[in-house]
Design a protein around this motif. Structure first.
Motif, PDB file in Angstrom:
ATOM      1  N   MET A   1       0.827  -1.211   0.000  1.00  0.00           N
ATOM      2  CA  MET A   1       0.000   0.000   0.000  1.00  0.00           C
ATOM      3  C   MET A   1       0.865   1.267   0.000  1.00  0.00           C
ATOM      4  SD  MET A   1      -2.933   1.401  -0.150  1.00  0.00           S
ATOM      5  CE  MET A   1      -4.057   0.029   0.135  1.00  0.00           C
ATOM      6  N   THR A   2       1.971   1.235   0.743  1.00  0.00           N
ATOM      7  CA  THR A   2       2.870   2.394   0.791  1.00  0.00           C
ATOM      8  C   THR A   2       3.462   2.686  -0.580  1.00  0.00           C
ATOM      9  OG1 THR A   2       3.431   1.906   3.086  1.00  0.00           O
ATOM     10  CG2 THR A   2       4.924   3.358   1.876  1.00  0.00           C
ATOM     11  N   ILE A   3       3.857   1.604  -1.288  1.00  0.00           N
ATOM     12  CA  ILE A   3       4.420   1.774  -2.633  1.00  0.00           C
ATOM     13  C   ILE A   3       3.369   2.371  -3.569  1.00  0.00           C
ATOM     14  CG2 ILE A   3       5.380   0.558  -4.621  1.00  0.00           C
ATOM     15  CD1 ILE A   3       6.517  -1.499  -2.705  1.00  0.00           C
ATOM     16  N   PHE A   4       2.150   1.885  -3.440  1.00  0.00           N
ATOM     17  CA  PHE A   4       1.059   2.371  -4.283  1.00  0.00           C
ATOM     18  C   PHE A   4       0.801   3.858  -4.037  1.00  0.00           C
ATOM     19  CE2 PHE A   4      -3.536   3.141  -4.842  1.00  0.00           C
ATOM     20  CZ  PHE A   4      -3.645   2.882  -6.193  1.00  0.00           C
ATOM     21  N   LEU A   5       0.748   4.269  -2.764  1.00  0.00           N
ATOM     22  CA  LEU A   5       0.507   5.675  -2.429  1.00  0.00           C
ATOM     23  C   LEU A   5       1.653   6.563  -2.901  1.00  0.00           C
ATOM     24  CD1 LEU A   5      -0.981   5.311   1.179  1.00  0.00           C
ATOM     25  CD2 LEU A   5      -2.211   5.809  -0.949  1.00  0.00           C
ATOM     26  N   ASN A   6       2.872   6.057  -2.769  1.00  0.00           N
ATOM     27  CA  ASN A   6       4.025   6.828  -3.244  1.00  0.00           C
ATOM     28  C   ASN A   6       3.985   7.011  -4.758  1.00  0.00           C
ATOM     29  OD1 ASN A   6       5.158   7.213  -0.710  1.00  0.00           O
ATOM     30  ND2 ASN A   6       6.403   5.359  -0.821  1.00  0.00           N
ATOM     31  N   GLN A   7       3.498   5.986  -5.463  1.00  0.00           N
ATOM     32  CA  GLN A   7       3.380   6.090  -6.907  1.00  0.00           C
ATOM     33  C   GLN A   7       2.326   7.133  -7.290  1.00  0.00           C
ATOM     34  OE1 GLN A   7       5.375   4.565  -9.102  1.00  0.00           O
ATOM     35  NE2 GLN A   7       4.356   5.667 -10.758  1.00  0.00           N
ATOM     36  N   CYS A   8       1.213   7.158  -6.543  1.00  0.00           N
ATOM     37  CA  CYS A   8       0.175   8.171  -6.772  1.00  0.00           C
ATOM     38  C   CYS A   8       0.755   9.572  -6.589  1.00  0.00           C
ATOM     39  CB  CYS A   8      -0.997   7.973  -5.817  1.00  0.00           C
ATOM     40  SG  CYS A   8      -1.992   6.486  -6.117  1.00  0.00           S
ATOM     41  N   LYS A   9       1.530   9.742  -5.520  1.00  0.00           N
ATOM     42  CA  LYS A   9       2.155  11.036  -5.238  1.00  0.00           C
ATOM     43  C   LYS A   9       3.122  11.420  -6.354  1.00  0.00           C
ATOM     44  CE  LYS A   9       5.036  13.405  -1.810  1.00  0.00           C
ATOM     45  NZ  LYS A   9       5.767  13.265  -0.521  1.00  0.00           N
ATOM     46  N   ALA A  10       3.889  10.459  -6.827  1.00  0.00           N
ATOM     47  CA  ALA A  10       4.854  10.731  -7.902  1.00  0.00           C
ATOM     48  C   ALA A  10       4.138  11.172  -9.174  1.00  0.00           C
ATOM     49  CB  ALA A  10       5.694   9.488  -8.168  1.00  0.00           C
ATOM     50  N   GLU A  11       3.008  10.537  -9.472  1.00  0.00           N
ATOM     51  CA  GLU A  11       2.266  10.900 -10.673  1.00  0.00           C
ATOM     52  C   GLU A  11       1.743  12.330 -10.582  1.00  0.00           C
ATOM     53  OE1 GLU A  11       2.151   9.193 -13.360  1.00  0.00           O
ATOM     54  OE2 GLU A  11       3.138   7.431 -12.513  1.00  0.00           O
ATOM     55  N   MET A  12       1.278  12.718  -9.408  1.00  0.00           N
ATOM     56  CA  MET A  12       0.779  14.086  -9.226  1.00  0.00           C
ATOM     57  C   MET A  12       1.899  15.102  -9.396  1.00  0.00           C
ATOM     58  SD  MET A  12      -1.995  13.893  -6.125  1.00  0.00           S
ATOM     59  CE  MET A  12      -0.949  12.959  -4.993  1.00  0.00           C
ATOM     60  N   LEU A  13       3.042  14.847  -8.786  1.00  0.00           N
ATOM     61  CA  LEU A  13       4.168  15.768  -8.890  1.00  0.00           C
ATOM     62  C   LEU A  13       4.633  15.923 -10.326  1.00  0.00           C
ATOM     63  CD1 LEU A  13       6.264  14.728  -5.747  1.00  0.00           C
ATOM     64  CD2 LEU A  13       4.919  16.812  -6.052  1.00  0.00           C
ATOM     65  N   ARG A  14       4.637  14.823 -11.067  1.00  0.00           N
ATOM     66  CA  ARG A  14       5.064  14.879 -12.469  1.00  0.00           C
ATOM     67  C   ARG A  14       4.144  15.771 -13.289  1.00  0.00           C
ATOM     68  NH1 ARG A  14       5.785   9.038 -14.844  1.00  0.00           N
ATOM     69  NH2 ARG A  14       6.339  10.275 -16.662  1.00  0.00           N
ATOM     70  N   MET A  15       2.853  15.730 -13.014  1.00  0.00           N
ATOM     71  CA  MET A  15       1.916  16.551 -13.769  1.00  0.00           C
ATOM     72  C   MET A  15       2.077  18.025 -13.453  1.00  0.00           C
ATOM     73  SD  MET A  15      -1.655  14.491 -14.162  1.00  0.00           S
ATOM     74  CE  MET A  15      -2.252  15.814 -15.200  1.00  0.00           C
ATOM     75  N   PHE A  16       2.240  18.343 -12.175  1.00  0.00           N
ATOM     76  CA  PHE A  16       2.379  19.741 -11.780  1.00  0.00           C
ATOM     77  C   PHE A  16       3.676  20.351 -12.310  1.00  0.00           C
ATOM     78  CE2 PHE A  16      -0.679  18.784  -8.204  1.00  0.00           C
ATOM     79  CZ  PHE A  16      -1.661  19.653  -8.666  1.00  0.00           C
TER      80      PHE A  16
END
Length: 245
Positions: A1-16
């Protein structure tokens, strides 16, 4: 779950951090909104309603474009650079990886909705009830799922330039036939007949109904749900065929 949440965060940062996203998903819709409500004389008597109507159009236009182009092109880039192959050796499954992208993209869409809504208030003093603001925002966010499905389909292409060309063309065609740049009633009858069965019109119409005191039509919901299922089935089939090669 931690890896999944970190991936979500990474995707958001990449877009911004992506200037392409900032330009097409935030800057351009606000510019179009200003031009068509402040500069161009539309000869529409109810300026207040038009300001709210076009605000929903441009917000839907922004989110739809981000879902189709940003997600699809990024998927092709990652595959061409070998990133997708690298992800297979991590604990993150391909399904979790795709879900993380869609969730991260949806959260960024929520941010886009808020920014463009604020622009509508500042530029035209758009005044809606709290219910209408919340419901229209939720509709635009949830209604973007079929377009995320289109983005995933485009992401199955092999070349970045092909994906970019197809996504841009599809985006523009959907926006025009969906009545997002101008009211559906002024478009040719043929386009109206075709557009009524395409996802873009049914997406925008749900928000237009809400700001007029109604709710999205059952037809809008059914058509968007049908497209979502279709795109998810197609993307799953294509992904499995590609993995089998």
């Amino acid at each position: 779950m931690t890896i999944f949440l970190n991936q979500c965060k990474a995707e958001m940062l990449r877009m911004f951090r992506n200037p392409y996203f900032i330009f097409w998903s935030l800057f351009m819709p606000i510019v179009f909104y200003y031009i068509f409500t402040k500069v161009v004389n539309t000869d529409i008597a109810d300026k207040e309603l038009w300001g709210a109507h076009y605000l929903m159009s441009m917000t839907s236009f922004s989110v739809m474009g981000s879902a189709i182009m940003t997600l699809g092109i990024r998927l092709v880039q990652e595959r061409s650079q070998g990133w997708t192959a690298f992800m297979k050796v991590t604990p993150l499954s391909s399904l979790q990886y795709s879900l993380a992208k869609m969730i991260g993209q949806s959260i960024v869409h929520g941010f886009s909705i808020v920014v463009i809504f604020i622009a509508g208030v500042v530029l035209n003093g758009v005044s809606l009830s709290a219910y209408q603001w919340i419901m229209s925002g939720c509709w635009i966010l949830l209604g973007s799922l079929p377009f995320l499905g289109i983005g995933v389909l485009i992401g199955a292409m092999k070349r970045v330039d092909t994906a970019s060309g197809v996504s841009n063309l599809l985006y523009m065609l959907l926006a025009i036939t969906g009545g997002m740049w101008m009211p559906m009633e002024v478009l040719p009858k043929t386009i109206q007949a075709i557009g009524a069965w395409l996802p873009a019109y049914n997406y925008g119409n749900g928000a237009w109904e809400i700001i007029r005191g109604g709710v999205p039509e059952q037809k809008n919901i059914a058509i968007l749900a049908g497209y979502l299922i279709l795109f998810m089935v197609l993307s799953t089939y294509i992904r499995r065929k590609q993995e089998a090669v």
